[in-house]
Design an enzyme around this catalytic site. Structure first.
Site, PDB file in Angstrom:
ATOM      1  N   GLY A  15       1.075  -1.283   0.321  1.00 61.03           N
ATOM      2  CA  GLY A  15       0.222   0.310  -0.216  1.00 61.03           C
ATOM      3  C   GLY A  15       0.992   1.223  -0.405  1.00 61.03           C
ATOM      4  N   THR A  16       1.856   1.244  -0.870  1.00 60.09           N
ATOM      5  CA  THR A  16       2.561   2.245  -0.528  1.00 60.09           C
ATOM      6  C   THR A  16       2.018   4.080  -1.470  1.00 60.09           C
ATOM      7  OG1 THR A  16       3.656   2.266  -2.312  1.00 60.09           O
ATOM      8  CG2 THR A  16       5.200   1.259   0.107  1.00 60.09           C
ATOM      9  N   ASN A  17       1.284   2.979  -2.563  1.00 60.62           N
ATOM     10  CA  ASN A  17       0.448   4.303  -2.984  1.00 60.62           C
ATOM     11  C   ASN A  17      -1.007   4.614  -2.429  1.00 60.62           C
ATOM     12  OD1 ASN A  17       1.370   4.255  -6.143  1.00 60.62           O
ATOM     13  ND2 ASN A  17       2.240   2.508  -6.049  1.00 60.62           N
ATOM     14  N   MET A  94      -4.034  -6.772  -7.421  1.00 55.44           N
ATOM     15  CA  MET A  94      -3.955  -7.722  -8.294  1.00 55.44           C
ATOM     16  C   MET A  94      -4.765  -8.851  -8.234  1.00 55.44           C
ATOM     17  SD  MET A  94      -1.145  -6.544  -8.436  1.00 55.44           S
ATOM     18  CE  MET A  94       0.502  -5.807  -8.154  1.00 55.44           C
ATOM     19  N   ILE A  96      -8.167  -8.903 -10.954  1.00 49.32           N
ATOM     20  CA  ILE A  96      -8.517  -8.679 -12.658  1.00 49.32           C
ATOM     21  C   ILE A  96     -10.196  -9.335 -12.222  1.00 49.32           C
ATOM     22  CG2 ILE A  96      -8.578  -8.961 -14.560  1.00 49.32           C
ATOM     23  CD1 ILE A  96      -5.817  -9.672 -14.667  1.00 49.32           C
ATOM     24  N   ASN A 111      -6.041   3.010 -12.254  1.00 44.30           N
ATOM     25  CA  ASN A 111      -5.134   2.177 -12.218  1.00 44.30           C
ATOM     26  C   ASN A 111      -3.518   2.898 -12.497  1.00 44.30           C
ATOM     27  OD1 ASN A 111      -3.969  -0.268 -11.756  1.00 44.30           O
ATOM     28  ND2 ASN A 111      -3.839  -0.367 -13.837  1.00 44.30           N
ATOM     29  N   HIS A 113      -0.005   1.388 -13.205  1.00 45.42           N
ATOM     30  CA  HIS A 113       0.869   0.451 -13.258  1.00 45.42           C
ATOM     31  C   HIS A 113       1.831   0.704 -13.649  1.00 45.42           C
ATOM     32  CE1 HIS A 113       1.625  -2.840 -15.771  1.00 45.42           C
ATOM     33  NE2 HIS A 113       2.225  -2.353 -16.391  1.00 45.42           N
TER      34      HIS A 113
HETATM   35  C1  GAR Z   1       2.565  -1.042  -7.604  1.00 43.27           C
HETATM   36  O1  GAR Z   1       4.064  -0.734  -8.041  1.00 43.27           O
HETATM   37  C2  GAR Z   1       1.653  -1.000  -8.347  1.00 43.27           C
HETATM   38  O2  GAR Z   1       1.784  -0.558  -9.582  1.00 43.27           O
HETATM   39  C3  GAR Z   1       1.696  -2.218  -8.994  1.00 43.27           C
HETATM   40  O3  GAR Z   1       2.406  -3.304  -7.771  1.00 43.27           O
HETATM   41  C4  GAR Z   1       2.215  -2.351  -7.006  1.00 43.27           C
HETATM   42  C5  GAR Z   1       2.328  -2.643  -5.851  1.00 43.27           C
HETATM   43  O4  GAR Z   1       2.761  -1.484  -4.734  1.00 43.27           O
HETATM   44  N1  GAR Z   1       0.238  -2.962  -9.825  1.00 43.27           N
HETATM   45  C6  GAR Z   1       0.581  -3.506 -10.748  1.00 43.27           C
HETATM   46  O5  GAR Z   1       1.476  -4.247 -10.827  1.00 43.27           O
HETATM   47  C7  GAR Z   1      -0.908  -3.903 -11.273  1.00 43.27           C
HETATM   48  N2  GAR Z   1      -0.540  -3.807 -12.332  1.00 43.27           N
HETATM   49  P1  GAR Z   1       1.985  -1.029  -3.200  1.00 43.27           P
HETATM   50  O6  GAR Z   1       0.883  -1.987  -2.813  1.00 43.27           O
HETATM   51  O7  GAR Z   1       2.833  -0.480  -2.218  1.00 43.27           O
HETATM   52  O8  GAR Z   1       1.697   0.398  -3.765  1.00 43.27           O
END
Ligand code: GAR
Length: 221
Positions: A15-17, A94, A96, A111, A113
């Site tokens: 969940g850093t985003n 994660m 779909i 989203n 990516h």
């Molecule tokens: C992030 O890099 C995001 O872009 C990617 O998973 C990671 C999640 O990190 N998403 C995908 O690859 C979707 N196709 P987070 O949980 O630290 O945000």
């Protein structure tokens, strides 16, 4: 139209985003929107702890509790409509989901990516795998993309992209981290804020970014 849009952030992992969105909200950078819910596809996801610390209600809709992606999608749509959500943000989500989700939220799902779409995207391209493939291919530049979600995996209209240089000794992990820091955590909050201000106009495959509304002189007096 509601003045402040209710945002649900869907997560599966660290969940850093999500954290970047929470931090942006604290700085007042999510104009016209508030994070109203965090929904995780995994019960133990650290993202839920981040939500708890920020005082945002967290929920779990676990893939394991449903026989099919379609059944899980139906449960998600139910949850989102019960929460009266205007914008769905996939931040490392994660699973779909099936077309019912896109039908319920047309051009209202964003989203992030971790590559410059249309490179290194589609089925099987998620998380660290994306960066492994980019390094295997030998690209000198990668980056991140925020796009609207359509029925085609990673194929919806692009809102924002940001390029990041690949360095000689990069590992998938170092490249992932640089792309997060320099691109994902920057463009995701920006795209969410633009959506909440009603400044994203989808025209076919192209997303036009509208100028902010200027207050008229009378309003300023
Ligand atoms: C992030 O890099 C995001 O872009 C990617 O998973 C990671 C999640 O990190 N998403 C995908 O690859 C979707 N196709 P987070 O949980 O630290 O945000």
């Amino acid at each position: 139209m509601r003045a402040v849009k209710r945002i649900a952030v869907l997560v599966s992992g660290g969940g850093t985003n999500l954290q970047a969105l929470i931090d942006a909200q604290r700085r007042g950078e999510i104009v016209g929107g508030e994070i109203a819910a965090v929904i995780s596809s995994k019960p133990g996801a650290y993202a839920l702890e981040r939500a708890r610390r920020a005082g945002i209600p967290g929920y779990v809709v676990s893939r394991k509790d449903y026989d099919t992606n379609q059944a899980m999608t139906a449960a998600l749509v139910d949850k989102l409509s019960g929460l009266d959500i205007d914008l769905v943000v996939l931040a490392g989500f994660m699973v779909i989901f099936t077309r019912e989700m896109v039908d319920a939220y047309p051009n209202a799902i964003l989203n992030v990516h971790p590559a410059l779409i249309p490179s290194f995207c589609g089925k099987g391209y998620y998380g660290l795998h994306v960066h492994e493939r980019a390094l295997e291919y030998g690209v000198k530049v990668s980056g991140a993309t925020v796009h609207f979600v359509s029925e085609e995996c990673d194929g919806g209209p692009i809102v924002l992209q940001k390029a990041v240089a690949v360095e000689e000794n990069d590992t998938p992990e170092t490249l992932q981290r640089r792309i997060m820091e320099q691109a994902e955590w920057v463009i995701l909050p920006r795209a969410v804020s633009l959506f909440c201000q009603g400044r994203l106009k989808v025209e076919g495959r192209t997303v036009r970014i509208l100028k902010p509304l200027n207050l008229s002189k009378e309003c300023l007096q």
